[in-house]
Design a protein around this motif. Structure first.
Motif, PDB file in Angstrom:
ATOM      1  N   TRP A 747      62.619  20.865 -39.200  1.00 34.61           N
ATOM      2  CA  TRP A 747      62.068  20.955 -41.465  1.00 34.61           C
ATOM      3  C   TRP A 747      62.712  19.881 -41.584  1.00 34.61           C
ATOM      4  O   TRP A 747      63.671  19.834 -41.682  1.00 34.61           O
ATOM      5  CB  TRP A 747      62.176  21.875 -41.644  1.00 34.61           C
ATOM      6  CG  TRP A 747      61.851  21.898 -43.310  1.00 34.61           C
ATOM      7  CD1 TRP A 747      59.841  22.802 -43.034  1.00 34.61           C
ATOM      8  CD2 TRP A 747      61.748  21.728 -44.465  1.00 34.61           C
ATOM      9  NE1 TRP A 747      60.094  22.450 -45.002  1.00 34.61           N
ATOM     10  CE2 TRP A 747      61.268  21.998 -45.070  1.00 34.61           C
ATOM     11  CE3 TRP A 747      63.743  20.835 -44.957  1.00 34.61           C
ATOM     12  CZ2 TRP A 747      61.015  21.508 -46.229  1.00 34.61           C
ATOM     13  CZ3 TRP A 747      63.714  20.659 -46.207  1.00 34.61           C
ATOM     14  CH2 TRP A 747      62.161  20.815 -47.007  1.00 34.61           C
ATOM     15  N   SER A 748      62.780  18.617 -42.118  1.00 36.95           N
ATOM     16  CA  SER A 748      62.580  17.881 -43.546  1.00 36.95           C
ATOM     17  C   SER A 748      62.418  18.013 -44.747  1.00 36.95           C
ATOM     18  O   SER A 748      61.021  18.321 -45.011  1.00 36.95           O
ATOM     19  CB  SER A 748      62.809  16.867 -42.406  1.00 36.95           C
ATOM     20  OG  SER A 748      63.311  16.284 -42.053  1.00 36.95           O
ATOM     21  N   GLY A 749      63.634  17.333 -45.867  1.00 37.44           N
ATOM     22  CA  GLY A 749      62.703  17.533 -47.057  1.00 37.44           C
ATOM     23  C   GLY A 749      63.673  16.646 -47.548  1.00 37.44           C
ATOM     24  O   GLY A 749      65.135  17.032 -47.801  1.00 37.44           O
ATOM     25  N   THR A 750      63.445  17.232 -49.106  1.00 39.91           N
ATOM     26  CA  THR A 750      64.912  16.992 -49.634  1.00 39.91           C
ATOM     27  C   THR A 750      65.813  18.450 -50.738  1.00 39.91           C
ATOM     28  O   THR A 750      64.817  19.253 -49.964  1.00 39.91           O
ATOM     29  CB  THR A 750      64.379  16.726 -51.311  1.00 39.91           C
ATOM     30  OG1 THR A 750      63.825  16.898 -51.986  1.00 39.91           O
ATOM     31  CG2 THR A 750      63.648  14.783 -51.422  1.00 39.91           C
ATOM     32  N   GLU A 753      63.431  20.612 -52.571  1.00 39.93           N
ATOM     33  CA  GLU A 753      62.190  20.792 -51.776  1.00 39.93           C
ATOM     34  C   GLU A 753      63.222  22.209 -50.719  1.00 39.93           C
ATOM     35  O   GLU A 753      62.628  23.679 -50.901  1.00 39.93           O
ATOM     36  CB  GLU A 753      61.770  20.126 -51.027  1.00 39.93           C
ATOM     37  CG  GLU A 753      61.192  19.164 -51.724  1.00 39.93           C
ATOM     38  CD  GLU A 753      60.294  17.584 -50.729  1.00 39.93           C
ATOM     39  OE1 GLU A 753      59.537  16.809 -51.721  1.00 39.93           O
ATOM     40  OE2 GLU A 753      60.829  17.408 -49.958  1.00 39.93           O
ATOM     41  N   LYS A 809      68.313  14.188 -48.385  1.00 37.27           N
ATOM     42  CA  LYS A 809      67.934  14.745 -47.501  1.00 37.27           C
ATOM     43  C   LYS A 809      68.671  15.047 -46.643  1.00 37.27           C
ATOM     44  O   LYS A 809      68.991  14.957 -46.392  1.00 37.27           O
ATOM     45  CB  LYS A 809      66.947  13.217 -47.522  1.00 37.27           C
ATOM     46  CG  LYS A 809      65.351  14.000 -46.073  1.00 37.27           C
ATOM     47  CD  LYS A 809      64.939  12.724 -45.254  1.00 37.27           C
ATOM     48  CE  LYS A 809      63.503  12.818 -44.706  1.00 37.27           C
ATOM     49  NZ  LYS A 809      62.510  11.968 -44.154  1.00 37.27           N
ATOM     50  N   THR A 811      67.844  17.162 -42.680  1.00 33.29           N
ATOM     51  CA  THR A 811      66.866  18.006 -41.779  1.00 33.29           C
ATOM     52  C   THR A 811      67.767  18.894 -40.755  1.00 33.29           C
ATOM     53  O   THR A 811      68.902  18.484 -40.825  1.00 33.29           O
ATOM     54  CB  THR A 811      67.048  16.414 -40.456  1.00 33.29           C
ATOM     55  OG1 THR A 811      66.395  15.441 -41.537  1.00 33.29           O
ATOM     56  CG2 THR A 811      66.496  16.957 -39.539  1.00 33.29           C
TER      57      THR A 811
END
Length: 828
Positions: A747-750, A753, A809, A811
């Motif tokens: 999963w990736s995002g800030t 988030e 970010k 990951t």
């Protein structure tokens, strides 16, 4: 820019003083980076490394050779904030005798040119005097503020050598010290550091009147020959004994020594003024006329004191009093009244007590706590100078000497002086609470009335007298039983009820490792339901390793009190704990792997006490009381099973059976430890747990005790997995991340988030978001993730956080085939 002449002077001086490849320590005190220290046998590198510090700090080096294995502390490089520097025990032998002539001047300042010149000239007088005593030519050096004479000697590093060097310096001080130049009597310890020749002496401000100067060697002998022991001993025979000192006034002040010698037909071969004394070398010995080689002498000091003697061994017992007995029979009876008058001449109580206390050795530890060691019969006793025991000792020796009580003001003055002496002797030593390693041997203090210790090496163990200042006794320490020779370590398991075999193995091995000082020890966490004998089991452990009057304590409320308990006990045991705060958890982590804890000294705002912690800590509670990941990483969890009602015993029976077996338990522990010490040097362990030193020692102990090293490693790694599960279950961040990644590979995002996603998962999984460990802000989440990073790795979950535009970010990846094992996470 430092001129090359400084560096050349450094290399030249070291190469002349030191033998080929001899190891020495470089040390700089009170710098902006604490104590700077390094161990060198590469003098070219040494000169280059200290170049930036010349003229900024005083640079010192060890005169005598240090043990070669110390180079591992900082091999040919400098280390900042050094805690452990060279102690007297680290010196292999005494090769150099330092005579340090200081120009008398205000404290903390450099000498004037005139003061400096006086010290150099006085050094040449001392050299000439010693040459007449048959001594070889020394190195004459300029210390920057005074002068040094370095003589080549060859003595063992032991207490006899200390006393011999002390007496040599006392003789020279009596003869040559005055209001202009002082011979330093405190430079007798083996680990003495000396100004590095080629560096700059920079005491006080560098002014025109009191400039900073380079320390340098002024004169080298063509051949640096040894002064032998007999020559040293002959010089010390000039030292007035206590009887002579106490009777100086009645015997000497009324005597014109020249007229007295003429009256009794004593012919003088040579007369010479030396500092504070006049030396008369006699034509022949007044005790044995066959000694016609100018070996006999009489010395009269400016204060009237007289000493006499002869350098021949046959005359070793002769002195001024025996000379008067020979030439003036009855003089003692005639002078009886004068002696009484002399004895009534008053010294202050403080002066008398300081003289009496000189029989003790004074030193400090690495936290600047001050101590003394006192030889009593066939053992050594160590006292803190701040302790009631030390004050009582001072009171006793004063009363024994004078028949009077010491006043509180005099006692205060004396302790102040002795504290200063202990701090300036520069004999930093490690004083142990129960167990210490020294010279490849382990010493264990039995704390009995006979002051016996157990010494363990790779050949065997035995009980000896405590004759080194290694151990400090406090009120809480209790005597250990005398161990018996025994070889079966399994005797230990008869007195504990652990739930599984792995815990039995870990407990058995851990108890033995607790007798290995100065390695990181895992924190033992004992847990189990009510009635599982948690407290009794912990008290048995304490009784085996570190018997104490107050053997278990409750967890204190303040961090400062926790630090004091850890500092004062070799094996502190905390009973019936419910939870541990973040601050206390950090201190316990420090106690397991080693570190310093600072607290303010009582009644001061600026001074602080540094408590150095490295303990064998035991905790117990109904549940696993260690919940934070870093504390669990350093812990071993041992679960006890409930004892059935039909098998319970009363306290008296339990402790009688245990105490009857304890001598054999200790004997088995010492035997296994001795064998493990031999095996430890040769084994290689491929898988190391979180506590690497403990793992390797545990493997060796398991091997020699018949358990098997691999079996121990398996038990330890399984226990670490159990600890990791506890860490995850007790940490809401770890639990929610594992739940979030349950059906995901990545999963990736800030970070913001990610925190929102975790809130959703926490709600579904009923994970407590009101916990203090829950991150309410994105920036807090990053810190909380770092705290459980190693725990997540064991579940195959790893992550990276990078700055991306205006946000961070993350990951996160989960590997289905977990390749990261706990054994890959090593902390040395």
């Amino acid at each position: 820019m430092i001129n090359d002449k400084y560096l050349e002077e450094i290399k030249k001086g070291l190469n002349f003083i030191k033998e080929s490849d001899e190891l020495c320590e470089i040390r700089m005190l009170k710098t902006d980076k604490g104590t700077i220290s390094g161990y060198y046998n590469d003098y070219e590198r040494l000169a280059d490394d200290i170049k930036p510090y010349i003229g900024k700090y005083n640079v010192f080096f060890t005169l005598n050779p240090v043990k070669k294995d110390l180079i591992s502390k900082s091999k040919n490089k400098l280390k900042y904030y050094a805690k452990n520097t060279t102690s007297d025990a680290d010196i292999t032998k005494r090769r150099i005798l330092l005579i340090d002539l200081d120009a008398v001047r205000p404290t903390g300042t450099s000498s004037t040119d005139e003061e400096h010149k006086s010290a150099i000239e006085r050094a040449k007088e001392v050299e000439e005097f010693l040459e007449e005593q048959g001594w070889s030519e020394p190195i004459l050096a300029d210390s920057g503020n005074g002068a040094h004479l370095l003589y080549h000697i060859d003595l063992e590093n032991n207490s006899n050598s200390v006393q011999l060097i002390k007496n040599v310096l006392k003789v020279l001080d009596e003869i040559f010290s005055d209001e202009k130049v002082d011979i330093d009597k405190s430079v007798y310890n083996a680990a003495r550091i000396c100004k590095l020749y080629g560096s700059v002496a920079c005491k006080g401000d560098n002014t025109e009147d009191r400039p900073h100067r380079m320390a340098k060697v002024l004169e080298y002998p063509e051949k640096f020959e040894k002064v032998d022991v007999k020559q040293l001993q002959k010089l010390t025979s000039m030292l007035p004994n206590e009887k002579e000192k106490n009777n100086r006034i009645d015997n000497h002040n009324k005597i014109d020594i020249k007229s007295w010698m003429k009256r009794y037909g004593i012919e003088v071969f040579k007369e010479k003024n030396w500092g504070n004394a006049t030396v008369y070398v006699l034509e022949k010995c007044p005790w044995r006329e066959e000694h016609t080689d100018y070996s006999a002498y009489i010395i009269q000091f400016d204060n009237g004191a007289i000493v006499a003697g002869c350098h021949h061994d046959h005359c070793s017992q002769e002195n001024w009093y025996t000379l008067r007995d020979k030439l003036e029979p009855g003089w003692r009876k005639n002078n009886k009244k004068d002696r009484r008058d002399a004895e009534s001449t008053k010294k202050s109580q403080s002066d008398i007590l300081i003289e009496l206390a000189s029989q003790a050795e004074f030193f400090s530890d690495y936290s600047e706590e001050t101590y003394c060691s006192i030889k009593v019969d066939n053992h050594v006793e160590v006292y803190k100078l701040s302790s009631l025991k030390f004050k009582m000792w001072l009171t006793k020796i004063f009363f024994d000497k004078t028949g009077k009580a010491i006043t509180s003001e005099s006692m205060k003055q004396v302790i102040g002086v002795l504290n200063m002496k202990a701090l300036t002797e520069e004999q930093n030593r490690y004083v142990s609470k129960r167990c210490v390693k020294y010279d490849e041997k382990i010493y264990y203090d039995l704390c009995d009335n006979n002051w016996k210790v157990v010494v363990i090496d790779e050949n065997d163990w035995k009980i000896i007298d405590n004759n080194e200042p290694m151990f400090l006794k406090n009120k809480n320490l209790k005597a250990q039983v005398i161990p018996e020779k025994y070889e079966d370590l399994s005797i230990l398991s008869k007195f504990y009820r652990f739930r599984n075999e792995d815990d039995k193995i870990l407990h058995m091995v851990d108890i033995v490792t607790k007798f290995i000082p100065n390695i990181p020890h895992p924190i033992i966490v004992i847990y189990g339901e009510k009635g599982s004998s948690k407290t009794t089991s912990m008290r048995k452990d304490r009784s085996i390793v570190d018997p104490a009057i107050r053997d278990i304590v409750a967890m204190p409320t303040s961090n400062s009190d926790l630090g004091i308990i850890l500092n004062n006990n070799y094996m502190p045991c905390f009973d019936n704990i419910d939870n541990i705060s973040a601050g206390k958890s950090d201190i316990l982590c420090m106690a397991a792997t080693g570190g310093g804890f600072s607290k303010r000294k009582l009644f001061t705002d600026e001074d602080e006490t540094i408590l150095f912690l490295k303990d064998c800590v035991v905790l117990n509670g109904i549940n696993v009381v260690a919940t934070r990941p870093d504390l669990l990483d350093r812990s071993i969890l041992l679960e006890l099973e409930r004892i059935p009602d039909t098998e319970r015993k009363d306290e008296e029976t339990i402790w009688k059976e245990f105490n009857d077996a304890k001598p054999k338990i200790l004997g088995a522990i010492f035997t296994m430890l001795s064998r493990a010490m031999k095996l430890y040097k040769t084994i290689k362990v491929e898988k190391l747990g979180r506590m690497a030193d403990f793992t390797k020692w545990g493997y060796a102990i398991a091997e020699v005790s018949g358990i098997g090293g691999e079996k121990f490693i398996g038990a330890y790694l399984n226990n670490q997995n159990r600890a990791n599960d506890e860490a995850v279950e007790s940490n809401p961040v770890a639990s929610v991340v594992i739940a979030f990644m349950k059906d995901r590979k990545n999963w990736s995002g800030t970070i913001s988030e990610f925190l929102e996603k975790l809130y959703d998962v926490a709600f579904k999984e009923k994970i407590d978001t009101n916990s203090k460990l829950w991150p309410n802000e994105p920036n807090v989440l990053s810190r909380r993730l770092n705290e459980v990073k190693s725990n997540l790795l064991l579940y195959g979950i790893s992550y990276t956080i990078r700055h991306h535009s205006k946000s961070k970010k993350i990951t996160i990846i989960k590997e289905t085939d977990v390749s990261v094992k706990e054994s890959d996470i090593i902390d040395f």
